[in-house]
Design an enzyme around this catalytic site. Structure first.
Site, PDB file in Angstrom:
ATOM      1  N   ASP A   1      36.697  50.047  38.160  1.00 53.11           N
ATOM      2  CA  ASP A   1      36.005  48.937  38.823  1.00 53.11           C
ATOM      3  C   ASP A   1      36.256  48.986  40.319  1.00 53.11           C
ATOM      4  O   ASP A   1      37.222  48.446  40.793  1.00 53.11           O
ATOM      5  CB  ASP A   1      36.506  47.612  38.237  1.00 53.11           C
ATOM      6  CG  ASP A   1      35.783  46.399  38.795  1.00 53.11           C
ATOM      7  OD1 ASP A   1      34.740  46.575  39.452  1.00 53.11           O
ATOM      8  OD2 ASP A   1      36.272  45.278  38.589  1.00 53.11           O
TER       9      ASP A   1
ATOM     10  N   GLU B   1      32.164  43.249  46.921  1.00 50.03           N
ATOM     11  CA  GLU B   1      31.617  42.639  45.707  1.00 50.03           C
ATOM     12  C   GLU B   1      32.620  41.668  45.117  1.00 50.03           C
ATOM     13  O   GLU B   1      32.266  40.603  44.612  1.00 50.03           O
ATOM     14  CB  GLU B   1      31.263  43.722  44.678  1.00 50.03           C
ATOM     15  CG  GLU B   1      30.485  43.215  43.456  1.00 50.03           C
ATOM     16  CD  GLU B   1      31.343  42.776  42.272  1.00 50.03           C
ATOM     17  OE1 GLU B   1      30.814  42.160  41.352  1.00 50.03           O
ATOM     18  OE2 GLU B   1      32.564  43.023  42.285  1.00 50.03           O
TER      19      GLU B   1
END
Lengths: 482, 482
Positions: free
Chosen positions: A309, A343
């Site tokens: 991630d 993000e």
């Protein structure tokens, strides 16, 4: 497609090249059936085979983790990740390389994170819990804050809490439901505790929020993640507890023990910091002004190294376009790789991209995102309407041999979400989800958890879909703008 | 099934139990369609949900790895694994617990495994390669043996070798083909080098065999595995090289370097050793004499801890039957768990089982094996004929929600293979294969590579299939005996 190009790519990828695909008499209708892209099967097979034959995507991810293991927005590591991205895109032969600036939140964890069980007011520690401050949390005064603990498991208990948590730590202990077959659904139902726990704690008069980690795994890794304060409520500190810590705490409380904790955090928020998206392109051969975007995010939480991630998504996006370029597969439209800033705690990069490219969004044909880990691909999700859904399904059907044919409704991903209101169809790669929440936002998100072959399968699926969409004589059906 | 039983299990597993399944007017025909088992859907959902809610299968595997990390046939560790199996089966409430003896090959790796690149005859080491002796290999004299290296990549090169390898080490360097979508297919095509390399080396007059590891991964883990000598050929030592070692060696040879190596191995074969299968049952409620077998192997190669191969299969087999028992799902037929001795280097346990249970094999309705790693299930393979294939497919269709519905032709697995000649239909669990050869027979096969949720998904798939077959009013179609 020029036959000579296809022959080159097939010779490189397969020992026995299939016969060249013939162009169909007419392009498939927008409401496509599974067989409508059958003439593309040999190309997709060649793309997948080439991806499986090359572990470059894993080597690329290794380089990212080596130079920028910690790369939260605003950190020096993020700047090194930008350098990595530019270097990888340059090596891939992408054109129009650039960074595009944005201002991102700048939160620092600091050195002190400690949650101790203490005996009596100001007492000595009799045990420590594994915790991680949630991203955006305020810190505590030096020496920490002390209080007893009140537990709520679920919204109903929160609503029935009354005054009981006033002056206490409020412990949010609703576990993700392991019986949900899709772990993302279980996450979606439980994650309010992490994102809103601090605000709810403040509303209840509590001094801080302790949140059971968003994972299905019983272990001692705390899982951090984003949270937000409410404008009209006090800002109280919020941390994730490992699931084993949460279980211990719950057991003590269930046994009637009055548990007193001391929480000390040195995290803090600084002024917004300069950050940047990184962009590179494979320019289209017929309609270079039309763009098929493939995105992932370059920042990562600081507790692991963000291998899944979203290091995986970044490496896959670059590798997929590199693969097509290496195979000589220059599509009709331009492929644009966008690696987004921030993000995890703000979406500043995604907002900046949508704003800066406002004039161009009508020519964004589709946006694809990979941000659910570098696992074997199972299919895609999309916000496309019925025509687009059918067309995407017909394309994905060619990925059935690698088990990646399933198309489901969904939102595509956080970074590309800012393009949705303009009518850009959004598509997310959906990899196998069984392990994602083992590593998500936790210290376990390391390179050792990434299998090169799974990354290669995902890269093949992404490359194939990019090729099918960007080389399609038909333009992918657009969504209504909102 | 008694409705009260179903209610208990559903209440335990689901918050909102589906309506109880009605028994159909007539049982499905042997040539079943996907819809024929639709009335079992609620049961299968409850079984899967219960498996996802309980990570006991992973805890069980943890205990195995703790007490018997090394458990090759004949080793003290194997005996500790037998104790683990008995203890786990006892805790699971299985009946008719027993061990059944067999005599297994007893090969020991010993302490010395070294492959050094040397400068000149008897020269000093200028580099070491990561190797593992193949199981069953003879050792070398103390001090080792020295020779130059000749490389062959594939059968054609071997056949064209002539006299060139006489007095040399023969280096088998045909890589598994990464473009094969099914890694097991790639393994099947390349593994002759490991199983027959020593014999082929001896035939060519070579002093030993060096075999590129059977893996798709580029790393420094050598992958061991079984091999056999030919009766009429000299027995020469054989080792696996890590893929990075093989790449280095191949690069030097391609550059024209004359590579001289010294190989020293202390491995040896002792007299056959007493070993044992471990067996436990959930006795059937209507036809206790009819048996549905679920098997895995308790031994493991000694280079890792055999967490995937096949600790996972052992833990899954016990946990699946435990799950049904806990849910009160006692099927019509008996479920028998068989944990086999000595799969890796002899199949002694499998042979002993088939011989000792000869009289009973006509009442073995089906045998299911899990020996391809503890990964997310994708489906099953089977040697069943058309009727059985259709029936299995109809059952597996109920596992579509967890992505485990695919049925393909195959042999089921090595341990149950000895039951095939008697006409017992053989079924293998087919998990996702992307990572299997990363860990297979190598030091990377550790507990950290196992995801609890993937084990739980596999356990749910196994439990569901066992339930469907063992509770089916129809008897699963038998194969012709051979």
């Amino acid at each position: 497609m020029k036959p000579s190009v296809l022959c080159v790519c097939l010779a490189a990828a397969c020992s026995a090249p299939p016969p060249p695909a013939a162009e169909p008499a007419a392009p498939p209708p927008l409401e496509a059936r599974a067989s409508d892209f059958e003439f593309r099967r040999a190309e997709v097979e060649a793309i997948v085979a080439a991806s499986l034959a090359d572990d470059g995507v894993f080597r690329s991810l290794e380089r990212l983790i080596e130079v920028a293991p910690s790369r939260l927005a605003g950190s020096p590591g993020y700047d090194r990740a930008v350098e990595w991205a530019l270097s990888e895109m340059r090596d891939a032969g992408l054109a129009n390389l650039r960074t595009e600036p944005c201002l991102a939140p700048h939160w620092q964890r600091g050195d002190v994170e400690r949650l101790a069980r203490v005996e009596g007011e100001g007492g000595a520690s009799v045990g420590e819990y594994a915790i991680a401050a949630l991203g955006g949390s305020v810190g505590t005064p030096p020496g920490g804050i002390e209080a007893e603990v009140v537990r709520v498991a679920g919204r109903a208990e929160l609503e029935a809490l009354g005054d009981r948590a006033r002056g206490a730590f409020l412990f949010f202990d609703e576990a993700m439901d392991p019986r949900e077959i899709d772990p993302f659904a279980a996450y979606g139902r439980a994650v309010w505790q992490r994102s809103r726990g601090a605000a709810e704690a403040a509303r209840a008069g509590a001094l801080g929020a302790l949140v059971r980690s968003m994972t299905l795994r019983r272990d001692d890794f705390p899982h951090t993640g984003a949270m937000r304060y409410e404008p009209d409520l006090p800002q109280v500190p919020a941390v994730a507890l490992s699931t084993l810590a949460a279980e211990d705490l719950a057991r003590r409380l269930a046994a009637g023990e009055r548990v007193r904790l001391r929480l000390e955090l040195s995290c803090r928020t600084l002024a917004d910091a300069p950050s940047a998206n990184v962009i590179g392109e494979l320019v289209g051969r017929e309609k270079p002004e039309e763009i098929v975007l493939v995105g992932a995010h370059l920042d990562a939480w600081d507790v692991g190294v963000g291998a899944h991630d979203d290091g995986a998504g970044c490496a896959e996006a670059i590798a997929a376009v590199r693969l097509l370029k290496t195979m000589g597969l220059q599509p009709r439209r331009t492929l644009r790789v966008v690696l987004y800033a921030n993000e995890e705690n703000g979406l500043a990069g995604a907002r900046a991209y949508a704003a800066d490219h406002r004039e161009e969004l009508a020519r964004h044909v589709l946006a694809l995102e990979s941000d659910r880990g570098g696992f074997s691909p199972r299919g895609f999700d999309t916000n496309a309407g019925p025509e687009g859904f059918a067309r995407l399904s017909a394309m994905a059907a060619l990925l059935e041999p690698i088990g990646s044919a399933r198309v489901q409704p969904g939102d595509g991903g956080a970074d590309i979400s800012t393009l949705g209101p303009s009518g850009v169809p959004l598509v997310g790669l959906v990899p196998d989800g069984a392990r994602y929440f083992d590593v998500h936002h936790a210290g376990r998100d390391t390179l050792e958890q990434v299998a090169p072959r799974e990354l290669q399968l995902a890269t093949g699926a992404i490359a194939a879909l990019l090729w099918l969409v960007a080389d399609d004589p038909q333009t992918f059906p657009r969504n209504p703008a909102r």
